[in-house]
Design a protein around this motif. Structure first.
Motif, PDB file in Angstrom:
ATOM      1  N   UNK A   1      -1.278   7.348  -1.862  1.00 57.10           N
ATOM      2  CA  UNK A   1      -2.271   7.848  -0.910  1.00 57.10           C
ATOM      3  C   UNK A   1      -3.066   6.721  -0.257  1.00 57.10           C
ATOM      4  N   UNK A   2      -3.540   5.770  -1.047  1.00 59.18           N
ATOM      5  CA  UNK A   2      -4.294   4.643  -0.481  1.00 59.18           C
ATOM      6  C   UNK A   2      -3.389   3.832   0.450  1.00 59.18           C
ATOM      7  N   UNK A   3      -2.103   3.750   0.092  1.00 63.27           N
ATOM      8  CA  UNK A   3      -1.146   2.999   0.897  1.00 63.27           C
ATOM      9  C   UNK A   3      -0.846   3.618   2.250  1.00 63.27           C
ATOM     10  N   UNK A   4      -1.370   4.796   2.504  1.00 61.87           N
ATOM     11  CA  UNK A   4      -1.206   5.390   3.835  1.00 61.87           C
ATOM     12  C   UNK A   4      -2.141   4.764   4.854  1.00 61.87           C
ATOM     13  N   UNK A   5      -3.170   4.086   4.367  1.00 68.84           N
ATOM     14  CA  UNK A   5      -4.060   3.354   5.270  1.00 68.84           C
ATOM     15  C   UNK A   5      -3.315   2.122   5.766  1.00 68.84           C
ATOM     16  N   UNK A   6      -3.333   1.854   7.066  1.00 73.08           N
ATOM     17  CA  UNK A   6      -2.528   0.759   7.620  1.00 73.08           C
ATOM     18  C   UNK A   6      -2.740  -0.587   6.940  1.00 73.08           C
ATOM     19  N   UNK A   7      -3.936  -0.842   6.493  1.00 70.92           N
ATOM     20  CA  UNK A   7      -4.226  -2.132   5.874  1.00 70.92           C
ATOM     21  C   UNK A   7      -3.603  -2.266   4.482  1.00 70.92           C
TER      22      UNK A   7
END
Length: 173
Positions: free
Chosen positions: A78-84
């Motif tokens: 889920x956190x890895x869905x943020x582009x950064x």
């Protein structure tokens, strides 16, 4: 059309896998009777191989350890869905793949079988679905995974520095 698939497929796969992982935690962390049956059967099997307690409540592969790995995988997905933080998505897929590889293997190669809960193999089907989803996400995120491995290698493997040229003694007149 293909650009939309490439853009949104990782999001859909990540959300799907994270939801399935998070949903399973209510069974693992509350010591549900189905979970007791599954891990109890695996622990009995491990005992016949000389490793009693391996899947017990305090064992190396207890429901709490596996549940914690699933919680970590879903968090990274889920956190890895943020582009950064895309590399974390790849890491979450890798952890999910590892956990589901174990699940599929234990269903196929131990007395657990593919229908331990008498649900028509639903648990096994879910494990296979997440396993294939993790493989797909790893293929999609392979560049990020390779970058993560390279970063870890740079952090933990020292790079050789070129030897300094020997200094010449000053010429005396």
């Amino acid at each position: 059309m293909l650009s939309h698939i490439k853009r949104y497929a990782p999001i859909g796969i990540s959300l799907f896998a994270a939801v399935v992982f998070l949903d399973s935690l209510r069974f693992k962390f509350t010591d549900h009777p189905n979970t007791q049956e599954i891990f109890g059967r695996l622990d009995g099997w491990a005992g016949t191989l000389g490793a009693p307690g391996l899947f017990g409540h305090t064992g190396l592969f207890s429901q709490y350890v596996i549940g914690s790995a699933e919680l970590l995988a879903s968090t990274l997905l889920l956190v890895g869905l943020l582009p950064r933080f895309v590399r974390l998505n790849a890491l979450g897929a890798l952890i999910g793949f590892a956990v589901m590889s174990g699940a599929v293997s234990f269903h196929l190669f131990t007395p657990l079988g593919i229908d331990p809960n008498n649900d028509g193999g639903g648990l096994f089907a879910a494990a296979l679905t997440i396993w294939f989803s993790a493989i797909a996400l790893l293929m999609i995120r392979r560049a990020e995974l390779i970058g993560l491995v390279r970063d870890l290698a740079r952090a933990f493997v020292p790079t050789p520095t070129p030897a300094a040229a020997p200094r010449r003694a000053p010429a005396h007149a």
